[in-house]
Design a protein around this motif. Structure first.
Motif, short mmCIF file in Angstrom:
data_model
loop_
_atom_site.label_atom_id
_atom_site.label_comp_id
_atom_site.label_asym_id
_atom_site.label_seq_id
_atom_site.Cartn_x
_atom_site.Cartn_y
_atom_site.Cartn_z
N ILE A 1 42.85 44.88 43.77
CA ILE A 1 42.21 43.90 43.91
C ILE A 1 42.30 42.78 43.28
O ILE A 1 41.88 41.21 43.35
CB ILE A 1 40.63 44.83 43.88
N TYR A 2 41.90 43.25 41.73
CA TYR A 2 42.70 42.28 40.64
C TYR A 2 43.19 41.40 40.53
O TYR A 2 43.22 40.07 40.72
CB TYR A 2 42.45 43.28 39.43
N ASN A 3 44.76 41.75 41.78
CA ASN A 3 45.82 41.06 41.52
C ASN A 3 45.20 39.89 42.77
O ASN A 3 45.82 38.85 42.46
CB ASN A 3 47.09 41.77 42.29
N ASP A 4 45.41 40.31 43.64
CA ASP A 4 44.60 39.78 45.06
C ASP A 4 44.14 38.35 44.08
O ASP A 4 43.80 36.93 44.66
CB ASP A 4 44.28 40.07 46.16
N ALA A 5 42.92 38.79 43.66
CA ALA A 5 41.93 38.20 42.81
C ALA A 5 42.36 36.59 41.49
O ALA A 5 42.15 35.57 40.80
CB ALA A 5 40.83 38.79 41.90
N GLY A 6 43.29 37.37 41.58
CA GLY A 6 44.73 36.46 40.46
C GLY A 6 43.63 36.47 38.51
O GLY A 6 44.49 36.12 37.64
N ILE A 7 43.52 38.29 38.64
CA ILE A 7 42.26 38.65 37.15
C ILE A 7 43.05 39.34 36.42
O ILE A 7 43.76 40.40 36.89
CB ILE A 7 41.30 39.06 37.37
N PRO A 8 43.99 39.01 35.33
CA PRO A 8 44.11 39.61 34.37
C PRO A 8 44.03 41.30 34.11
O PRO A 8 42.40 41.43 33.73
CB PRO A 8 44.96 39.50 32.91
N THR B 1 35.08 49.59 44.47
CA THR B 1 33.85 48.71 44.80
C THR B 1 34.00 48.05 43.20
O THR B 1 33.00 46.83 43.46
CB THR B 1 32.81 49.73 45.16
N VAL B 2 33.10 48.79 42.05
CA VAL B 2 33.19 48.48 41.24
C VAL B 2 34.18 46.72 40.57
O VAL B 2 33.99 46.24 40.24
CB VAL B 2 33.22 49.06 40.01
N ALA B 3 35.36 47.66 41.31
CA ALA B 3 36.61 45.96 40.63
C ALA B 3 35.88 44.73 41.35
O ALA B 3 36.10 43.94 40.60
CB ALA B 3 38.05 46.94 41.52
N GLN B 4 35.85 45.26 42.84
CA GLN B 4 35.25 43.69 43.22
C GLN B 4 33.83 43.20 43.36
O GLN B 4 33.91 41.71 43.00
CB GLN B 4 34.73 44.40 45.00
N LYS B 5 33.55 44.29 42.16
CA LYS B 5 31.71 43.96 42.01
C LYS B 5 32.36 42.74 40.39
O LYS B 5 31.90 41.44 40.78
CB LYS B 5 31.17 44.80 41.72
N LEU B 6 33.62 43.39 39.99
CA LEU B 6 33.82 42.08 39.05
C LEU B 6 34.63 40.88 38.71
O LEU B 6 33.91 40.47 38.51
CB LEU B 6 35.06 43.41 37.87
N VAL B 7 35.36 40.93 40.35
CA VAL B 7 35.85 39.79 40.86
C VAL B 7 35.03 39.22 40.74
O VAL B 7 35.17 37.54 41.21
CB VAL B 7 37.19 40.24 42.22
N ASP B 8 33.67 40.32 41.98
CA ASP B 8 33.05 38.44 43.14
C ASP B 8 32.08 38.22 41.16
O ASP B 8 31.27 37.12 41.58
CB ASP B 8 31.29 39.77 42.86
N ALA B 9 31.90 38.76 40.02
CA ALA B 9 31.00 37.77 38.93
C ALA B 9 32.07 37.06 38.33
O ALA B 9 31.88 36.40 36.98
CB ALA B 9 31.25 39.49 37.59
N LYS B 10 33.29 36.42 38.58
CA LYS B 10 34.05 35.93 37.81
C LYS B 10 34.89 36.26 36.59
O LYS B 10 34.45 35.86 35.84
CB LYS B 10 33.87 34.54 37.75
N VAL B 11 35.13 37.30 36.25
CA VAL B 11 34.75 37.85 34.78
C VAL B 11 36.41 37.67 34.57
O VAL B 11 37.28 37.08 35.36
CB VAL B 11 35.75 39.06 35.02
#
Length: 381
Positions: A117-124, A89-99
């Motif tokens: 979740i991070y991988n799908d969003a392309g976030i290291p 849940t918090v991982a998706q929150k960080l993705v939505d915040a565009k970290v």
């Protein structure tokens, strides 16, 4: 020379550029951090978060330039409660915040599901403490860790139990988490490889407080060593109940129990040299001064000792930002290839990753407890 100057050397390691004029356009770089800030191991999560805070504050004080623009770093800290569902849940929150990147999670059980979740969003993502090998075996290009994995840690402890502690008969308990089961499985492999007999493998949970039935059964088998795969919040009460039952076997565990707080949680049941544990990391002589300086600055700032992983969190943040500076961009897609090939000199040692994202030449530190305090045995690779 101040601590901050030493923590961020200008040559060879992170090579930060400084803001030359006020005309440079600022950019905001959002760094996410996740750990259990609530629950039984909140003291470990807060320790990790404090390491991230120290790094972010230093970066902002230095006026780091990325691609010709002065970067303002913001820490977005989240609590996963050591719970996999809360972790996603918090991982998706960080993705939505565009970290721009994530440091965490602390536990393998939350790190692994969040990593997709991070991988799908392309976030290291750099974990400073998750040790289950599965984390970096998923094929995610953006998943990294700055500590040795359970294959190294558990296996080393298993071999140590037989070769140094001369254990022949061993009982194993785990807490059914991804971390606990993983480190216990690797311990068993290491111990068996040196000829030890595994008498029994029992299971509890990461929230249990009563181990009398398990320990009574184990006592009857008279093991030389009891290995526990889990965290200090469970290991402390387990040690107390071992003493109450008159069990004198050596007690061993991984980095989850290898904390400053274990002695408080176990009280006089900690014994003298009875507990042997390993921290998934370790500072060789060349880095000892930088690490000691960090720990002194940490204590001055927060009024408490480092638990375990604050220095690794600090290094994870600095390594990620080093990649951004070298790539001249904080955009994940642009700095990720640089991060994968980074060579960063941190307070915990030299940081470089293999093709899976595991740290190269990861060290381990073996400890015991005497007079109620954690005492170094040795640093090994």
């Amino acid at each position: 020379m101040s601590f901050k100057t030493k923590m961020i050397p200008l040559a060879g390691a992170i090579a930060f550029a400084f803001a030359g004029t006020a005309a440079a356009e600022d950019i905001v770089v959002k760094i996410g951090h996740v750990g259990p800030i609530s629950g039984a191991i909140a003291h470990l999560g807060k320790d990790n978060e404090n390491g991230a805070k120290m790094a972010i504050e230093e970066l902002n004080a230095k006026g780091v330039m990325i691609g010709g623009k002065k970067a303002k770093f913001e820490l977005l800290a989240e609590d996963d409660g050591a719970d996999p569902k809360q972790g996603t849940t918090v991982a998706q929150k960080l993705v939505d915040a565009k970290v721009n990147g994530v440091i965490g999670h602390l536990n393998s059980g939350t790190t692994i599901p969040a990593s997709k979740i991070y991988n799908d969003a392309g976030i290291p993502q750099i974990s400073p403490s998750a040790t289950n090998p599965k984390y970096t075996q998923q094929g995610f290009k953006g998943a990294f860790r700055v500590v040795a994995n359970d294959g190294q840690l558990g296996g080393t402890l298993g071999r140590y139990a037989v070769q140094i502690n001369k254990a022949k008969k061993i009982a194993v308990i785990d807490d059914k988490t991804a971390y606990g089961e993983g480190v216990a499985a690797e311990f068993v492999k290491g111990a068996k490889s040196k000829g030890a007999e595994i008498l029994v493998q029992e299971h509890t949970t990461d929230k249990s407080t009563d181990f009398s039935a398990i320990l009574t059964g184990i006592k009857a088998k008279n093991p030389d060593v009891i290995f526990f795969g889990g965290m200090d919040a469970v290991a402390g009460p387990m040690l107390r109940q071992m003493k109450a039952l008159g069990i004198t076997a050596k007690f061993m565990g991984g980095d989850g129990i290898c904390t400053a707080d274990l002695a408080k949680l176990a009280g006089d049941a900690i014994g003298e040299g009875q507990v042997v544990c390993a921290e998934a990391g370790g500072v060789l002589d060349a880095q000892k001064k930088a690490n000691d300086d960090f720990k002194a600055a940490y204590k001055k700032k927060f009024g408490i000792e480092v638990q375990i992983y604050a220095p690794y969190v600090y290094d994870a943040v600095m390594t990620m930002v080093d990649a951004m500076v070298q790539a001249k961009s904080a955009e994940p897609a642009k700095y990720l290839p640089v991060l994968a090939k980074i060579h960063h000199k941190g307070v915990t040692g030299d940081i470089a990753f293999d093709d899976k994202g595991d740290i190269k030449d990861g060290t381990l530190t073996l400890y015991t407890y005497k007079a109620g305090k954690r005492e170094l045995i040795s640093v090994v690779k």
